[in-house]
Enzyme design. Structure first.
Site, PDB file in Angstrom:
ATOM      1  N   SER A  57      24.131 -17.379  72.064  1.00 59.07           N
ATOM      2  CA  SER A  57      24.533 -17.069  70.687  1.00 59.07           C
ATOM      3  C   SER A  57      25.290 -15.748  70.683  1.00 59.07           C
ATOM      4  O   SER A  57      25.834 -15.346  71.707  1.00 59.07           O
ATOM      5  CB  SER A  57      23.304 -17.024  69.783  1.00 59.07           C
ATOM      6  OG  SER A  57      23.687 -17.008  68.425  1.00 59.07           O
ATOM      7  N   ASN A  58      25.348 -15.062  69.561  1.00 61.74           N
ATOM      8  CA  ASN A  58      26.082 -13.790  69.476  1.00 61.74           C
ATOM      9  C   ASN A  58      25.438 -12.884  68.431  1.00 61.74           C
ATOM     10  O   ASN A  58      24.450 -13.248  67.799  1.00 61.74           O
ATOM     11  CB  ASN A  58      27.559 -14.062  69.161  1.00 61.74           C
ATOM     12  CG  ASN A  58      27.713 -14.809  67.852  1.00 61.74           C
ATOM     13  OD1 ASN A  58      27.383 -14.293  66.784  1.00 61.74           O
ATOM     14  ND2 ASN A  58      28.182 -16.047  67.919  1.00 61.74           N
ATOM     15  N   ARG A  59      26.030 -11.714  68.226  1.00 58.51           N
ATOM     16  CA  ARG A  59      25.416 -10.662  67.413  1.00 58.51           C
ATOM     17  C   ARG A  59      25.597 -10.828  65.906  1.00 58.51           C
ATOM     18  O   ARG A  59      25.206  -9.952  65.143  1.00 58.51           O
ATOM     19  CB  ARG A  59      26.041  -9.314  67.763  1.00 58.51           C
ATOM     20  CG  ARG A  59      25.676  -8.778  69.091  1.00 58.51           C
ATOM     21  CD  ARG A  59      26.466  -7.498  69.316  1.00 58.51           C
ATOM     22  NE  ARG A  59      26.245  -6.974  70.642  1.00 58.51           N
ATOM     23  CZ  ARG A  59      25.177  -6.257  70.993  1.00 58.51           C
ATOM     24  NH1 ARG A  59      24.251  -5.984  70.098  1.00 58.51           N
ATOM     25  NH2 ARG A  59      25.042  -5.821  72.218  1.00 58.51           N
ATOM     26  N   SER A  60      26.244 -11.884  65.461  1.00 61.13           N
ATOM     27  CA  SER A  60      26.533 -12.003  64.025  1.00 61.13           C
ATOM     28  C   SER A  60      25.244 -11.995  63.191  1.00 61.13           C
ATOM     29  O   SER A  60      24.288 -12.701  63.505  1.00 61.13           O
ATOM     30  CB  SER A  60      27.289 -13.307  63.762  1.00 61.13           C
ATOM     31  OG  SER A  60      27.354 -13.549  62.389  1.00 61.13           O
ATOM     32  N   ALA A  99      30.522 -16.669  63.062  1.00 67.06           N
ATOM     33  CA  ALA A  99      30.858 -16.325  64.454  1.00 67.06           C
ATOM     34  C   ALA A  99      30.351 -17.483  65.302  1.00 67.06           C
ATOM     35  O   ALA A  99      29.207 -17.513  65.737  1.00 67.06           O
ATOM     36  CB  ALA A  99      30.184 -15.016  64.849  1.00 67.06           C
TER      37      ALA A  99
END
Ligand code: CTP
Length: 228
Positions: A27-30, A96
């Site tokens: 996943s990512n930091r969004s 994101a």
């Protein structure tokens, strides 16, 4: 004067998650803050909103004009967008999205004892914004987001053209305190007709209201132009 008719917004928000096994994911930091702030601002201005959101730590919006559609993976977000895009006048893709997913998802937890180094084979996920025009036939006002660390204008304009957006909201994520997982943002707006403007650093809620005002005006202009 009769009030302007309500618009139907579709907004994607937050990250998506691509499972590796039952306990791990990519996943990512969004944080989803920008997308949720946009949904609140659009609903606050009297519009109907479908908010298609990846997993975030934000309470479900209380405004009855916002319909929250929770999803996890990019494929789920794509299907949720596909199902609702036909009703939208304005689509804002603020999510994101995870760009890659593991080709194989293990049904059991992968144990460390089974291997030394672990090489994951990843494949591209669906480009939701990039599918809006052709694959999904969206003819409304299309807004994309571009988070960049260099060459902001050139990359944002290239993305806008490639994904056939009317407007690109771009921010420089290399600057501390703005963008991903922050309370504040500072953005540049690149218009498909070549124009650009800067919205100075402000709380995401403040920026969202300004953005919705601008998007609403541009979307109505476009609707008028295409109906004559
Ligand atoms: N986006 C999307 N689906 C994807 C990837 C991105 O809908 N699979 C959308 C985002 O919501 C955003 C815009 O496309 O509105 C730009 O996202 P970004 O990740 O910056 O673009 P990419 O095409 O992935 O470009 P790059 O990785 O080369 O920066």
């Amino acid at each position: 004067m009769t009030p302007a008719p309500t618009l139907h917004f579709l907004i994607t928000a937050g990250p998506t998650r691509e499972p590796i096994d039952p306990v791990r994911f990519i996943s990512n930091r969004s944080s989803g803050k920008m997308g949720y702030a946009l949904a609140e601002a659009a609903a606050g201005a009297g519009h109907e909103v479908d908010l298609i959101s990846g997993p975030v730590a934000i309470p479900v919006p209380a405004d009855p004009r916002i319909r929250l559609v929770p999803v996890e993976s990019t494929r789920q977000m794509y299907e949720a967008v596909k199902a609702r895009l036909g009703e939208a006048d304005v689509a804002i893709m603020a999510a994101a999205v995870a760009d890659y997913r593991p080709v194989q998802v293990s049904s059991q937890k992968v144990k460390k004892s089974q291997q030394g180094d672990w090489v994951l084979h990843l494949q591209k996920t669906e480009d939701i914004l990039g599918s809006a025009r052709e694959a999904l036939g969206f003819a409304g006002f299309l807004v994309g987001f571009a988070a960049e660390t260099e060459n902001l204008e050139a990359y944002a304009r290239e993305k806008m053209k490639r994904k056939r957006c009317d407007l690109m909201v771009a921010n420089d994520v290399s600057q501390p305190g703005i963008g991903f997982d922050s309370e504040e943002n500072e953005v540049w707006l690149f218009h498909a007709d070549g124009g650009c403007e800067r919205l100075p650093r402000a709380a995401k809620t403040v920026l969202a209201r300004e953005l919705v005002r601008i998007i609403e005006r541009l979307a109505r202009d476009r609707m008028r132009a295409t109906s004559t």
